[in-house]
Design a protein around this motif. Structure first.
Motif, PDB file in Angstrom:
ATOM      1  N   ASN A 190       0.824  -1.211   0.000  1.00  0.00           N
ATOM      2  CA  ASN A 190       0.000   0.000   0.000  1.00  0.00           C
ATOM      3  C   ASN A 190       0.861   1.265   0.000  1.00  0.00           C
ATOM      4  OD1 ASN A 190      -2.492  -1.144  -0.283  1.00  0.00           O
ATOM      5  ND2 ASN A 190      -3.040  -1.020   1.875  1.00  0.00           N
ATOM      6  N   ALA A 191       1.996   1.217   0.657  1.00  0.00           N
ATOM      7  CA  ALA A 191       2.893   2.381   0.657  1.00  0.00           C
ATOM      8  C   ALA A 191       3.385   2.655  -0.767  1.00  0.00           C
ATOM      9  CB  ALA A 191       4.074   2.148   1.594  1.00  0.00           C
ATOM     10  N   THR A 192       3.746   1.606  -1.481  1.00  0.00           N
ATOM     11  CA  THR A 192       4.189   1.768  -2.865  1.00  0.00           C
ATOM     12  C   THR A 192       3.068   2.345  -3.723  1.00  0.00           C
ATOM     13  OG1 THR A 192       5.770  -0.046  -2.664  1.00  0.00           O
ATOM     14  CG2 THR A 192       5.054   0.531  -4.901  1.00  0.00           C
ATOM     15  N   ARG A 193       1.866   1.812  -3.564  1.00  0.00           N
ATOM     16  CA  ARG A 193       0.737   2.304  -4.357  1.00  0.00           C
ATOM     17  C   ARG A 193       0.402   3.751  -4.011  1.00  0.00           C
ATOM     18  NH1 ARG A 193      -1.353   2.962  -8.899  1.00  0.00           N
ATOM     19  NH2 ARG A 193      -3.616   3.091  -8.949  1.00  0.00           N
ATOM     20  N   LEU A 194       0.472   4.108  -2.732  1.00  0.00           N
ATOM     21  CA  LEU A 194       0.210   5.489  -2.322  1.00  0.00           C
ATOM     22  C   LEU A 194       1.200   6.439  -3.000  1.00  0.00           C
ATOM     23  CD1 LEU A 194      -1.273   7.602  -0.603  1.00  0.00           C
ATOM     24  CD2 LEU A 194       0.248   6.968   1.301  1.00  0.00           C
ATOM     25  N   ARG A 195       2.461   6.060  -3.045  1.00  0.00           N
ATOM     26  CA  ARG A 195       3.477   6.882  -3.713  1.00  0.00           C
ATOM     27  C   ARG A 195       3.163   7.003  -5.200  1.00  0.00           C
ATOM     28  NH1 ARG A 195       7.810   4.687  -1.741  1.00  0.00           N
ATOM     29  NH2 ARG A 195       8.124   6.260  -0.161  1.00  0.00           N
ATOM     30  N   GLU A 196       2.738   5.913  -5.836  1.00  0.00           N
ATOM     31  CA  GLU A 196       2.378   5.950  -7.258  1.00  0.00           C
ATOM     32  C   GLU A 196       1.220   6.913  -7.518  1.00  0.00           C
ATOM     33  OE1 GLU A 196       3.555   1.289  -8.242  1.00  0.00           O
ATOM     34  OE2 GLU A 196       1.451   1.848  -8.021  1.00  0.00           O
ATOM     35  N   LEU A 197       0.339   7.063  -6.538  1.00  0.00           N
ATOM     36  CA  LEU A 197      -0.814   7.955  -6.676  1.00  0.00           C
ATOM     37  C   LEU A 197      -0.493   9.397  -6.302  1.00  0.00           C
ATOM     38  CD1 LEU A 197      -3.530   5.589  -5.154  1.00  0.00           C
ATOM     39  CD2 LEU A 197      -3.257   6.214  -7.573  1.00  0.00           C
ATOM     40  N   GLY A 198       0.766   9.669  -5.931  1.00  0.00           N
ATOM     41  CA  GLY A 198       1.182  11.027  -5.598  1.00  0.00           C
ATOM     42  C   GLY A 198       1.134  11.342  -4.120  1.00  0.00           C
ATOM     43  N   GLY A 199       0.839  10.360  -3.295  1.00  0.00           N
ATOM     44  CA  GLY A 199       0.814  10.574  -1.847  1.00  0.00           C
ATOM     45  C   GLY A 199       2.173  10.324  -1.229  1.00  0.00           C
ATOM     46  N   ALA A 200       2.253  10.546   0.070  1.00  0.00           N
ATOM     47  CA  ALA A 200       3.509  10.371   0.803  1.00  0.00           C
ATOM     48  C   ALA A 200       3.327   9.307   1.886  1.00  0.00           C
ATOM     49  CB  ALA A 200       3.933  11.692   1.426  1.00  0.00           C
ATOM     50  N   PRO A 201       3.842   8.096   1.652  1.00  0.00           N
ATOM     51  CA  PRO A 201       3.721   7.065   2.679  1.00  0.00           C
ATOM     52  C   PRO A 201       4.584   7.405   3.893  1.00  0.00           C
ATOM     53  CG  PRO A 201       4.966   6.231   0.801  1.00  0.00           C
ATOM     54  CD  PRO A 201       4.512   7.612   0.453  1.00  0.00           C
ATOM     55  N   PRO A 202       4.077   7.143   5.076  1.00  0.00           N
ATOM     56  CA  PRO A 202       4.850   7.448   6.278  1.00  0.00           C
ATOM     57  C   PRO A 202       5.922   6.383   6.528  1.00  0.00           C
ATOM     58  CG  PRO A 202       2.794   6.403   6.886  1.00  0.00           C
ATOM     59  CD  PRO A 202       2.763   6.587   5.386  1.00  0.00           C
ATOM     60  N   PRO A 203       6.995   6.759   7.208  1.00  0.00           N
ATOM     61  CA  PRO A 203       7.987   5.742   7.598  1.00  0.00           C
ATOM     62  C   PRO A 203       7.420   4.931   8.768  1.00  0.00           C
ATOM     63  CG  PRO A 203       8.638   7.900   8.421  1.00  0.00           C
ATOM     64  CD  PRO A 203       7.388   8.102   7.618  1.00  0.00           C
ATOM     65  N   THR A 204       7.214   3.637   8.538  1.00  0.00           N
ATOM     66  CA  THR A 204       6.593   2.816   9.587  1.00  0.00           C
ATOM     67  C   THR A 204       7.430   1.599   9.968  1.00  0.00           C
ATOM     68  OG1 THR A 204       5.298   1.636   7.921  1.00  0.00           O
ATOM     69  CG2 THR A 204       4.227   3.515   9.016  1.00  0.00           C
ATOM     70  N   ASP A 205       8.714   1.641   9.672  1.00  0.00           N
ATOM     71  CA  ASP A 205       9.571   0.527  10.079  1.00  0.00           C
ATOM     72  C   ASP A 205       9.537   0.362  11.595  1.00  0.00           C
ATOM     73  OD1 ASP A 205      10.298   0.134   7.475  1.00  0.00           O
ATOM     74  OD2 ASP A 205      12.396   0.697   7.731  1.00  0.00           O
ATOM     75  N   PHE A 206       9.694  -0.865  12.031  1.00  0.00           N
ATOM     76  CA  PHE A 206       9.710  -1.181  13.461  1.00  0.00           C
ATOM     77  C   PHE A 206      10.749  -0.324  14.190  1.00  0.00           C
ATOM     78  CE2 PHE A 206      10.976  -3.875  17.093  1.00  0.00           C
ATOM     79  CZ  PHE A 206       9.733  -4.132  17.668  1.00  0.00           C
ATOM     80  N   ILE A 207      11.916  -0.159  13.572  1.00  0.00           N
ATOM     81  CA  ILE A 207      12.994   0.601  14.199  1.00  0.00           C
ATOM     82  C   ILE A 207      12.632   2.083  14.335  1.00  0.00           C
ATOM     83  CG2 ILE A 207      14.347   1.107  12.127  1.00  0.00           C
ATOM     84  CD1 ILE A 207      16.825   0.214  13.871  1.00  0.00           C
ATOM     85  N   VAL A 208      11.839   2.612  13.418  1.00  0.00           N
ATOM     86  CA  VAL A 208      11.370   4.001  13.524  1.00  0.00           C
ATOM     87  C   VAL A 208      10.443   4.124  14.733  1.00  0.00           C
ATOM     88  CG1 VAL A 208       9.982   5.796  12.405  1.00  0.00           C
ATOM     89  CG2 VAL A 208      11.651   4.485  11.073  1.00  0.00           C
ATOM     90  N   TRP A 209       9.567   3.154  14.904  1.00  0.00           N
ATOM     91  CA  TRP A 209       8.657   3.131  16.059  1.00  0.00           C
ATOM     92  C   TRP A 209       9.462   3.114  17.365  1.00  0.00           C
ATOM     93  CZ3 TRP A 209       7.318  -1.402  19.175  1.00  0.00           C
ATOM     94  CH2 TRP A 209       6.235  -1.195  20.028  1.00  0.00           C
ATOM     95  N   ILE A 210      10.510   2.302  17.419  1.00  0.00           N
ATOM     96  CA  ILE A 210      11.363   2.255  18.615  1.00  0.00           C
ATOM     97  C   ILE A 210      12.037   3.607  18.835  1.00  0.00           C
ATOM     98  CG2 ILE A 210      13.444   1.225  19.621  1.00  0.00           C
ATOM     99  CD1 ILE A 210      12.626  -1.398  18.186  1.00  0.00           C
ATOM    100  N   LYS A 211      12.611   4.173  17.765  1.00  0.00           N
ATOM    101  CA  LYS A 211      13.295   5.474  17.866  1.00  0.00           C
ATOM    102  C   LYS A 211      12.351   6.545  18.405  1.00  0.00           C
ATOM    103  CE  LYS A 211      15.733   8.904  15.060  1.00  0.00           C
ATOM    104  NZ  LYS A 211      14.836  10.033  15.230  1.00  0.00           N
ATOM    105  N   GLU A 212      11.092   6.487  18.009  1.00  0.00           N
ATOM    106  CA  GLU A 212      10.108   7.485  18.438  1.00  0.00           C
ATOM    107  C   GLU A 212       9.564   7.212  19.838  1.00  0.00           C
ATOM    108  OE1 GLU A 212       7.139   8.255  15.459  1.00  0.00           O
ATOM    109  OE2 GLU A 212       8.652   8.716  13.945  1.00  0.00           O
ATOM    110  N   GLY A 213      10.106   6.199  20.510  1.00  0.00           N
ATOM    111  CA  GLY A 213       9.688   5.917  21.884  1.00  0.00           C
ATOM    112  C   GLY A 213       8.528   4.943  21.997  1.00  0.00           C
ATOM    113  N   MET A 214       8.290   4.147  20.935  1.00  0.00           N
ATOM    114  CA  MET A 214       7.224   3.140  20.922  1.00  0.00           C
ATOM    115  C   MET A 214       5.857   3.762  21.249  1.00  0.00           C
ATOM    116  SD  MET A 214       9.625   0.240  22.715  1.00  0.00           S
ATOM    117  CE  MET A 214       8.545  -1.169  22.658  1.00  0.00           C
ATOM    118  N   PRO A 215       5.468   4.820  20.523  1.00  0.00           N
ATOM    119  CA  PRO A 215       4.222   5.502  20.835  1.00  0.00           C
ATOM    120  C   PRO A 215       2.991   4.664  20.524  1.00  0.00           C
ATOM    121  CG  PRO A 215       5.108   6.316  18.766  1.00  0.00           C
ATOM    122  CD  PRO A 215       6.136   5.372  19.353  1.00  0.00           C
ATOM    123  N   ASP A 216       1.906   4.999  21.180  1.00  0.00           N
ATOM    124  CA  ASP A 216       0.617   4.382  20.894  1.00  0.00           C
ATOM    125  C   ASP A 216       0.142   4.821  19.518  1.00  0.00           C
ATOM    126  OD1 ASP A 216       0.541   3.148  23.389  1.00  0.00           O
ATOM    127  OD2 ASP A 216      -0.603   4.783  24.294  1.00  0.00           O
TER     128      ASP A 216
END
Length: 160
Positions: free
Chosen positions: A130-156
């Motif tokens: 879905n992230a790839t398809r969103l980019r194809e449609l001109g949208g901006a997929p968010p960074p949702t890697d597990f490591i990004v979630w950890i870096k951000e403090g494991m937010p809800d």
């Protein structure tokens, strides 16, 4: 948190981030491929929750047509992920190792631990599509890697 709690907390966070990105680019929610995958992702989350639970009722599969509005699909999305997270939080090691038959794969037995791992990994796979398809449609997929979630403090998850 145990590892399954982490996986499902991350899944909720990542699913919510994707929903916010789709809502920021409304055409994406009208895209057939994204909408079908969203139904599939959240249907599978519900299916694995049902499969790992005591089964007193049959599972009722849902189709795209069952969600006439995006709001109804989003409610379904939130509920499936929340149910899996609650299940992971309540799990005991013994309960996780119990096995059962996989209804859609005759002859296969699986532990709850492995079934729940599959549910998380399956969602992750389709979020990438879905992230790839969103980019194809001109949208901006968010960074949702597990490591990004950890870096951000494991937010809800933030669904709104």
């Amino acid at each position: 948190m145990n590892y399954l709690e982490e996986l499902f907390a991350h899944q909720q966070w990542a699913d919510a981030a994707h929903w916010r990105a789709f809502e920021a680019h409304p055409a994406s929610l009208e895209d057939k491929a994204i909408r079908e995958r969203l139904v599939h992702i959240h249907l599978v989350q519900h299916a694995f929750h049902w499969m790992a639970s005591p089964r007193s009722t049959p599972f009722v599969p849902r189709k795209v047509e069952d969600f006439p509005s995006t709001a109804e699909l989003k409610i379904y999305a939130k509920a499936g992920g929340a149910a899996l997270l609650a299940m992971a939080k309540a799990a005991t090691p013994e309960w996780l190792e119990e096995t059962f038959d996989v209804p859609w794969l005759p002859g296969m037995k699986i532990s709850r631990r492995h079934a729940l791992m599959q549910a998380a990994m399956h969602s992750h796979y389709h979020r990438g599509q879905n992230a790839t398809r969103l980019r194809e449609l001109g949208g901006a997929p968010p960074p949702t890697d597990f490591i990004v979630w950890i870096k951000e403090g494991m937010p809800d998850a933030k669904w709104e």
